[in-house]
Design a protein around this motif. Sequence first.
Motif, PDB file in Angstrom:
ATOM      1  N   GLY A 177      50.246   2.289  45.730  1.00  0.00           N
ATOM      2  CA  GLY A 177      51.418   3.164  45.714  1.00  0.00           C
ATOM      3  C   GLY A 177      52.664   2.450  45.253  1.00  0.00           C
ATOM      4  N   GLU A 178      52.502   1.511  44.324  1.00  0.00           N
ATOM      5  CA  GLU A 178      53.610   0.799  43.689  1.00  0.00           C
ATOM      6  C   GLU A 178      54.524   0.148  44.724  1.00  0.00           C
ATOM      7  OE1 GLU A 178      54.715   4.023  40.951  1.00  0.00           O
ATOM      8  OE2 GLU A 178      53.648   2.906  39.393  1.00  0.00           O
ATOM      9  N   GLU A 179      55.851   0.204  44.551  1.00  0.00           N
ATOM     10  CA  GLU A 179      56.739  -0.586  45.416  1.00  0.00           C
ATOM     11  C   GLU A 179      56.593  -0.216  46.890  1.00  0.00           C
ATOM     12  OE1 GLU A 179      57.702   1.168  42.832  1.00  0.00           O
ATOM     13  OE2 GLU A 179      58.815  -0.096  41.409  1.00  0.00           O
ATOM     14  N   VAL A 203      49.867 -11.331  54.365  1.00  0.00           N
ATOM     15  CA  VAL A 203      50.295 -10.097  53.709  1.00  0.00           C
ATOM     16  C   VAL A 203      50.947 -10.430  52.375  1.00  0.00           C
ATOM     17  CG1 VAL A 203      52.470 -10.128  55.001  1.00  0.00           C
ATOM     18  CG2 VAL A 203      51.708  -8.005  53.950  1.00  0.00           C
ATOM     19  N   GLY A 204      50.660  -9.630  51.352  1.00  0.00           N
ATOM     20  CA  GLY A 204      51.279  -9.891  50.060  1.00  0.00           C
ATOM     21  C   GLY A 204      50.674  -9.060  48.948  1.00  0.00           C
ATOM     22  N   ALA A 205      51.000  -9.449  47.715  1.00  0.00           N
ATOM     23  CA  ALA A 205      50.569  -8.681  46.543  1.00  0.00           C
ATOM     24  C   ALA A 205      50.691  -9.561  45.305  1.00  0.00           C
ATOM     25  CB  ALA A 205      51.434  -7.428  46.387  1.00  0.00           C
ATOM     26  N   PHE A 346      58.609  -6.342  47.079  1.00  0.00           N
ATOM     27  CA  PHE A 346      59.162  -6.451  48.431  1.00  0.00           C
ATOM     28  C   PHE A 346      58.690  -7.731  49.143  1.00  0.00           C
ATOM     29  CE2 PHE A 346      59.812  -4.973  52.897  1.00  0.00           C
ATOM     30  CZ  PHE A 346      61.161  -4.648  52.808  1.00  0.00           C
ATOM     31  N   PRO A 347      57.385  -8.047  49.119  1.00  0.00           N
ATOM     32  CA  PRO A 347      56.984  -9.338  49.697  1.00  0.00           C
ATOM     33  C   PRO A 347      57.673 -10.522  49.030  1.00  0.00           C
ATOM     34  CG  PRO A 347      55.059  -7.943  49.371  1.00  0.00           C
ATOM     35  CD  PRO A 347      56.216  -7.249  48.703  1.00  0.00           C
ATOM     36  N   GLY A 394      62.875   0.797  50.893  1.00  0.00           N
ATOM     37  CA  GLY A 394      62.551  -0.051  52.041  1.00  0.00           C
ATOM     38  C   GLY A 394      63.625  -1.076  52.274  1.00  0.00           C
ATOM     39  N   MET A 395      63.624  -1.654  53.470  1.00  0.00           N
ATOM     40  CA  MET A 395      64.624  -2.659  53.816  1.00  0.00           C
ATOM     41  C   MET A 395      64.064  -3.527  54.935  1.00  0.00           C
ATOM     42  SD  MET A 395      68.677  -1.790  54.376  1.00  0.00           S
ATOM     43  CE  MET A 395      68.761  -0.834  52.847  1.00  0.00           C
ATOM     44  N   ALA A 396      64.391  -4.796  54.901  1.00  0.00           N
ATOM     45  CA  ALA A 396      63.938  -5.727  55.939  1.00  0.00           C
ATOM     46  C   ALA A 396      65.095  -6.607  56.374  1.00  0.00           C
ATOM     47  CB  ALA A 396      62.791  -6.589  55.411  1.00  0.00           C
ATOM     48  N   LEU A 397      65.075  -7.001  57.628  1.00  0.00           N
ATOM     49  CA  LEU A 397      66.045  -7.955  58.153  1.00  0.00           C
ATOM     50  C   LEU A 397      65.306  -9.254  58.464  1.00  0.00           C
ATOM     51  CD1 LEU A 397      68.883  -8.654  59.132  1.00  0.00           C
ATOM     52  CD2 LEU A 397      68.284  -7.698  61.362  1.00  0.00           C
TER      53      LEU A 397
END
Length: 402
Positions: A177-179, A203-205, A346-347, A394-397
Amino acid sequence: MADMDNTRAEPVEAWITGIGLASSLADGLGAHWDALAQRRINVDSTSFAPYIVHPLAPVSFDTQIPKKGDQRQMEAWQRIGTYAAGLALDSAGIKGNSAILSKMDMIVAAGGGERDLAVDSAILSSDAQGSSPPGFLNERLMNDLRPTLFLAQLSNLLAGNIAIVHGVTGSSRTFMGEEAAGVDAVRIALARIAAGQSDIALVGAALNGERKDQLMLYEFGDFNLKDTFQPVWAREPKGGFTLGSAGAFLVIESKPHAQARGAKPYARLTNVVSDLTRRAHPGEVTASMETLWSKLGAVQSDAAIISGATGTEPATAEERAFLRQHPDHPVRAFATAFGHTIEAQFPLGIALAALALSHGALFPPNDPTGAEIEMTAAPTQIVVTGTGHWRGEGMALVEAVS
């Protein structure tokens, strides 16, 4: 607006204890940090002209995929991903530790497999002659594709190859599902650790940007940047992305598990939030990102932002509008240096954030428009954004561990 998922790393704290990076810039963490400090950009504007790609830097796959037979049955994107996964395990200090690897979760975001362009071209040429019998397409696909190549079209074979080569044999999940797949891969990994359902996850891509079939696919949507390379923030108003080649894998681990084995963290992954707006009206991406920001937790005034902006429009302009609402936070759009790596974006952003926090410094800006400002203080928080080229936010802290 779709329902939002909010995964908070409570009650179990999650650390990033391993990072594996192989990209167009470099191979390994130290080489990447040097390349970022030098504002290096590696693009190929001629091989796929008028399109621009970021080719993979020289990599010795033998060091992480020792069996030539394993390498031969993988397409390039799988070799990149399997290699980066091995780097992450090495970085975490668990390479070859069967006791840990046997219970390690694996979550991989992946696209479709690579095409055999020679077979595709032969089929289309024959079919264009207008004399193909019934069943022609199925017969050619069954007879012309090697069984291993046919299997390579399955996206979850990347996870299978990582399991075979590196011995990661806990639970396995694959997202397409892409990004948004990259966002969800990290979000699920964090959620399982935060809930106490998992102690450690890989986890990754990965993406191979030098794929004619993908360039053609994205040309149908007019997403490719053409002719002349420009940094991400300088591509308005037309916009466009340059496909990048990268493998980005993280080892995410509960704090108690990491402490028990004496692992040193690069950073703490505090929260990952995601959204999927309809994007039917202007401003929906900006509004989504503002809402995600409010759900991250306490973001300090001196936090930096590592942006996964793709360069495509109107998504990038809408993310720029969001960033203008937070002008005091230094921004780095890493697609300028790495290209756009779709599922891996994102990763990759989180990996760069963790790397920066572990160095106690944000890498310098690489932008002529003034959108990126210098940061001399050591960052203690970095927000990572991910805005899909046509769908998915998406967003990560990510925070320093004192």
